[in-house]
Scaffold this active site. Structure first.
Site, short mmCIF file in Angstrom:
data_model
loop_
_atom_site.label_atom_id
_atom_site.label_comp_id
_atom_site.label_asym_id
_atom_site.label_seq_id
_atom_site.Cartn_x
_atom_site.Cartn_y
_atom_site.Cartn_z
N ASN A 46 40.77 45.78 39.32
CA ASN A 46 39.97 45.91 40.54
C ASN A 46 40.14 47.31 41.13
O ASN A 46 41.21 47.91 41.06
CB ASN A 46 40.27 44.82 41.56
CG ASN A 46 41.71 44.73 41.99
OD1 ASN A 46 42.62 45.05 41.23
ND2 ASN A 46 41.93 44.29 43.21
N GLU A 48 39.20 49.14 44.71
CA GLU A 48 38.68 48.99 46.09
C GLU A 48 38.36 50.37 46.68
O GLU A 48 38.89 51.38 46.22
CB GLU A 48 39.74 48.30 46.95
CG GLU A 48 40.09 46.92 46.44
CD GLU A 48 41.18 46.24 47.25
OE1 GLU A 48 41.81 46.89 48.12
OE2 GLU A 48 41.41 45.04 46.99
N GLU A 58 37.28 41.71 36.21
CA GLU A 58 36.54 41.04 35.12
C GLU A 58 35.23 41.76 34.84
O GLU A 58 34.82 41.90 33.68
CB GLU A 58 36.23 39.59 35.51
CG GLU A 58 37.44 38.74 35.83
CD GLU A 58 37.84 38.78 37.30
OE1 GLU A 58 37.72 39.85 37.94
OE2 GLU A 58 38.29 37.74 37.80
N CYS A 89 36.29 34.80 40.28
CA CYS A 89 35.49 34.35 41.43
C CYS A 89 34.09 33.95 40.98
O CYS A 89 33.67 34.22 39.85
CB CYS A 89 35.43 35.45 42.49
SG CYS A 89 34.23 36.74 42.12
N1 THU Z 1 39.08 40.42 42.76
C1 THU Z 1 38.84 40.62 41.41
O1 THU Z 1 39.11 41.72 40.89
N2 THU Z 1 38.30 39.60 40.71
C2 THU Z 1 37.95 38.39 41.23
O2 THU Z 1 37.23 37.63 40.60
C3 THU Z 1 38.47 38.03 42.56
C4 THU Z 1 38.77 39.18 43.45
C5 THU Z 1 39.63 41.54 43.57
C6 THU Z 1 38.64 42.12 44.53
C7 THU Z 1 39.54 42.68 45.60
O3 THU Z 1 39.91 43.99 45.24
C8 THU Z 1 40.77 41.78 45.56
O4 THU Z 1 40.74 41.07 44.33
C9 THU Z 1 40.84 40.77 46.70
O5 THU Z 1 39.67 40.04 46.79
ZN ZN Z 2 35.10 38.40 40.87
#
Ligand code: THU
Ligand code: ZN
Length: 135
Positions: A46, A48, A58, A89
């Protein structure tokens, strides 16, 4: 679906890439490793930014694989530091569903444990997909 050898390789790759997550706002670091039908592994974490939006691990793994020309996928492991070891998610499930068959395998894990393998079909039943747009 993934076999035990493939799961082992993906766990290793997802745990390695998780350390490169850019998560200064949520502190929630995610790593993902995706196996294509060619046997090649693609990873993502991830990322941000200050608008509080993020690229999900993913999706990044999927986009890198698509970018290199992969078209068929076996499964994915997603790693967090969290004891719940969540599966991807809803938004990631939807994105995966456009490129992966219902028997695509998905595993949630952390640095020491993993959950059972589930299929995309189990995690996203009755999906809204390309077929719905056919007239
Ligand atoms: N996150 C993911 O990378 N994948 C998911 O499917 C769920 C959430 C990340 C996004 C954000 O940077 C952190 O987790 C908290 O939501
Ligand atoms: Zn996601």
């Amino acid at each position: 679906m993934l076999n035990d050898d493939q799961i082992g390789l993906l766990l290793q790759s997802a745990r390695a890439v998780q350390s490169r997550a850019v998560a200064p706002y949520s502190q929630y670091k995610v790593g993902a490793a995706l196996m294509a039908a060619t046997g090649r592994i693609y990873t993502g974490m991830n990322i941000e930014n200050a608008t509080y939006s993020a690229v999900h691990a993913e999706n990044l793994a999927l986009y890198v694989a698509l970018m290199t020309g992969e078209t068929e996928f076996l499964g994915l492991v997603v790693v967090t530091n969290d004891a719940n070891m969540p599966y991807p998610c809803g938004s990631c499930r939807q994105e995966l569903s456009h490129h992966c068959k219902p028997d695509f395998g998905i595993i949630g894990a952390n640095l020491t444990q993993r959950r059972e393998q589930k299929t995309l079909g189990e995690l996203l039943p009755d999906l809204f997909g390309a077929d719905n747009l056919k007239t």
